[in-house]
Design a protein around this motif. Sequence first.
Motif, PDB file in Angstrom:
ATOM      1  N   ASN A   1       7.215   0.120  -6.731  1.00 20.09           N
ATOM      2  CA  ASN A   1       5.798   0.434  -6.856  1.00 20.09           C
ATOM      3  C   ASN A   1       5.319   0.105  -8.271  1.00 20.09           C
ATOM      4  O   ASN A   1       6.109  -0.267  -9.144  1.00 20.09           O
ATOM      5  N   LEU A   2       4.036   0.241  -8.480  1.00 19.51           N
ATOM      6  CA  LEU A   2       3.426  -0.131  -9.756  1.00 19.51           C
ATOM      7  C   LEU A   2       3.954   0.724 -10.910  1.00 19.51           C
ATOM      8  O   LEU A   2       4.160   0.218 -12.015  1.00 19.51           O
ATOM      9  N   ARG A   3       4.208   1.985 -10.671  1.00 23.05           N
ATOM     10  CA  ARG A   3       4.737   2.861 -11.720  1.00 23.05           C
ATOM     11  C   ARG A   3       6.119   2.376 -12.171  1.00 23.05           C
ATOM     12  O   ARG A   3       6.409   2.314 -13.364  1.00 23.05           O
ATOM     13  N   GLU A   4       6.962   2.014 -11.214  1.00 23.33           N
ATOM     14  CA  GLU A   4       8.299   1.505 -11.552  1.00 23.33           C
ATOM     15  C   GLU A   4       8.202   0.186 -12.321  1.00 23.33           C
ATOM     16  O   GLU A   4       8.958  -0.046 -13.268  1.00 23.33           O
ATOM     17  N   LEU A   5       7.258  -0.656 -11.925  1.00 17.65           N
ATOM     18  CA  LEU A   5       7.056  -1.922 -12.627  1.00 17.65           C
ATOM     19  C   LEU A   5       6.604  -1.670 -14.064  1.00 17.65           C
ATOM     20  O   LEU A   5       7.100  -2.304 -15.002  1.00 17.65           O
ATOM     21  N   ASN A   6       5.701  -0.741 -14.248  1.00 22.38           N
ATOM     22  CA  ASN A   6       5.256  -0.402 -15.606  1.00 22.38           C
ATOM     23  C   ASN A   6       6.399   0.170 -16.441  1.00 22.38           C
ATOM     24  O   ASN A   6       6.484  -0.090 -17.642  1.00 22.38           O
ATOM     25  N   ASP A   7       7.286   0.930 -15.811  1.00 23.04           N
ATOM     26  CA  ASP A   7       8.462   1.442 -16.520  1.00 23.04           C
ATOM     27  C   ASP A   7       9.364   0.291 -16.969  1.00 23.04           C
ATOM     28  O   ASP A   7       9.925   0.320 -18.067  1.00 23.04           O
ATOM     29  N   LEU A   8       9.503  -0.728 -16.115  1.00 22.93           N
ATOM     30  CA  LEU A   8      10.300  -1.904 -16.490  1.00 22.93           C
ATOM     31  C   LEU A   8       9.671  -2.634 -17.679  1.00 22.93           C
ATOM     32  O   LEU A   8      10.375  -3.086 -18.584  1.00 22.93           O
ATOM     33  N   ILE A   9       8.357  -2.736 -17.671  1.00 18.61           N
ATOM     34  CA  ILE A   9       7.662  -3.401 -18.781  1.00 18.61           C
ATOM     35  C   ILE A   9       7.892  -2.627 -20.076  1.00 18.61           C
ATOM     36  O   ILE A   9       8.190  -3.214 -21.117  1.00 18.61           O
ATOM     37  N   LYS A  10       7.791  -1.309 -20.011  1.00 18.43           N
ATOM     38  CA  LYS A  10       8.038  -0.488 -21.204  1.00 18.43           C
ATOM     39  C   LYS A  10       9.470  -0.668 -21.698  1.00 18.43           C
ATOM     40  O   LYS A  10       9.707  -0.777 -22.903  1.00 18.43           O
ATOM     41  N   ALA A  11      10.417  -0.694 -20.776  1.00 21.52           N
ATOM     42  CA  ALA A  11      11.822  -0.890 -21.160  1.00 21.52           C
ATOM     43  C   ALA A  11      12.004  -2.260 -21.804  1.00 21.52           C
ATOM     44  O   ALA A  11      12.707  -2.398 -22.810  1.00 21.52           O
ATOM     45  N   GLU A  12      11.356  -3.273 -21.244  1.00 26.07           N
ATOM     46  CA  GLU A  12      11.462  -4.633 -21.779  1.00 26.07           C
ATOM     47  C   GLU A  12      10.866  -4.702 -23.181  1.00 26.07           C
ATOM     48  O   GLU A  12      11.402  -5.361 -24.064  1.00 26.07           O
ATOM     49  N   MET A  13       9.768  -4.008 -23.382  1.00 21.59           N
ATOM     50  CA  MET A  13       9.121  -4.008 -24.695  1.00 21.59           C
ATOM     51  C   MET A  13       9.945  -3.237 -25.724  1.00 21.59           C
ATOM     52  O   MET A  13       9.847  -3.506 -26.914  1.00 21.59           O
ATOM     53  N   GLY A  14      10.758  -2.306 -25.261  1.00 21.88           N
ATOM     54  CA  GLY A  14      11.521  -1.456 -26.166  1.00 21.88           C
ATOM     55  C   GLY A  14      12.837  -2.049 -26.636  1.00 21.88           C
ATOM     56  O   GLY A  14      13.532  -1.431 -27.432  1.00 21.88           O
ATOM     57  N   ARG A  15      13.188  -3.227 -26.144  1.00 24.08           N
ATOM     58  CA  ARG A  15      14.460  -3.850 -26.529  1.00 24.08           C
ATOM     59  C   ARG A  15      14.229  -5.252 -27.050  1.00 24.08           C
ATOM     60  O   ARG A  15      13.317  -5.944 -26.612  1.00 24.08           O
ATOM     61  N   GLU A  16      15.095  -5.670 -27.951  1.00 25.67           N
ATOM     62  CA  GLU A  16      15.009  -7.033 -28.478  1.00 25.67           C
ATOM     63  C   GLU A  16      15.556  -8.046 -27.475  1.00 25.67           C
ATOM     64  O   GLU A  16      15.023  -9.137 -27.328  1.00 25.67           O
ATOM     65  N   SER A  17      16.623  -7.674 -26.772  1.00 24.06           N
ATOM     66  CA  SER A  17      17.212  -8.575 -25.781  1.00 24.06           C
ATOM     67  C   SER A  17      16.602  -8.291 -24.407  1.00 24.06           C
ATOM     68  O   SER A  17      15.918  -7.288 -24.209  1.00 24.06           O
ATOM     69  N   LEU A  18      16.880  -9.186 -23.468  1.00 24.16           N
ATOM     70  CA  LEU A  18      16.341  -9.025 -22.119  1.00 24.16           C
ATOM     71  C   LEU A  18      17.001  -7.850 -21.403  1.00 24.16           C
ATOM     72  O   LEU A  18      18.213  -7.673 -21.470  1.00 24.16           O
ATOM     73  N   VAL A  19      16.193  -7.091 -20.703  1.00 25.70           N
ATOM     74  CA  VAL A  19      16.676  -5.969 -19.901  1.00 25.70           C
ATOM     75  C   VAL A  19      17.227  -6.520 -18.590  1.00 25.70           C
ATOM     76  O   VAL A  19      16.681  -7.475 -18.029  1.00 25.70           O
ATOM     77  N   LYS A  20      18.309  -5.942 -18.100  1.00 24.98           N
ATOM     78  CA  LYS A  20      18.822  -6.328 -16.782  1.00 24.98           C
ATOM     79  C   LYS A  20      17.906  -5.700 -15.738  1.00 24.98           C
ATOM     80  O   LYS A  20      17.797  -4.483 -15.637  1.00 24.98           O
ATOM     81  N   LEU A  21      17.226  -6.549 -14.991  1.00 26.21           N
ATOM     82  CA  LEU A  21      16.250  -6.077 -14.018  1.00 26.21           C
ATOM     83  C   LEU A  21      16.907  -5.858 -12.655  1.00 26.21           C
ATOM     84  O   LEU A  21      17.913  -6.493 -12.344  1.00 26.21           O
ATOM     85  N   PRO A  22      16.338  -4.988 -11.828  1.00 26.87           N
ATOM     86  CA  PRO A  22      16.944  -4.665 -10.530  1.00 26.87           C
ATOM     87  C   PRO A  22      16.623  -5.674  -9.423  1.00 26.87           C
ATOM     88  O   PRO A  22      16.686  -5.342  -8.251  1.00 26.87           O
ATOM     89  N   PHE A  23      16.272  -6.881  -9.788  1.00 28.20           N
ATOM     90  CA  PHE A  23      16.024  -7.943  -8.819  1.00 28.20           C
ATOM     91  C   PHE A  23      16.486  -9.253  -9.431  1.00 28.20           C
ATOM     92  O   PHE A  23      16.677  -9.345 -10.636  1.00 28.20           O
ATOM     93  N   LYS A  24      16.691 -10.266  -8.587  1.00 24.04           N
ATOM     94  CA  LYS A  24      17.268 -11.529  -9.051  1.00 24.04           C
ATOM     95  C   LYS A  24      16.225 -12.575  -9.412  1.00 24.04           C
ATOM     96  O   LYS A  24      16.543 -13.561 -10.058  1.00 24.04           O
TER      97      LYS A  24
END
Length: 169
Positions: free
Chosen positions: A2-25
């Motif tokens: 859902n959109l909330r989970e997607l926004n959480d992924l964006i926040k996680a991505e913004m919070g790290r210098e390297s790429l976050v491992k995402l739950p999709f391929k």
Amino acid sequence: MNLRELNDLIKAEMGRESLVKLPFKSYRELAASIGGSLRVGGALENALSGVYSSDAKSAIIALIRIRMEKILAAVRSGSTPKNLLAEEKRILNSLSYLEPLLPRSDYNGRVRIVSFGIQFLRIRTSNGNEMGPFRKGDVAVLPVEDAEDLMIRKIVSIIYRKEKVLKGD
């Protein structure tokens, strides 16, 4: 997803210098999972799903931009990013396909693939070639000295570095 989970992924991505491992391929898989969470019903539900769809599209675009900036930064620094999605791997691999097209060793193979950030009329490179005009977004292969000069002047950004001597035909 859902959109909330997607926004959480964006926040996680913004919070790290390297790429976050995402739950999709792939981004395709992400889009399908978001599309599957939409419920269509009456007029109000359809209107709300249109807003939700627009917000989801904006969020996916934001995620792509953040990740592409990280990927390009890694390539510029000479490292290979980890946790790439399928589409990102294809983009990264396409840079290696450009390698045979790079100029031969007139300047010891030290070239940069650059992207123009603004419209630029013409350049005479350090090896005497005249190139241009360039539009914003155009890509060119330039000797390292010229590319770095244009980068300092904020005319280009460097996409790919080639340091070793290139082999001739």
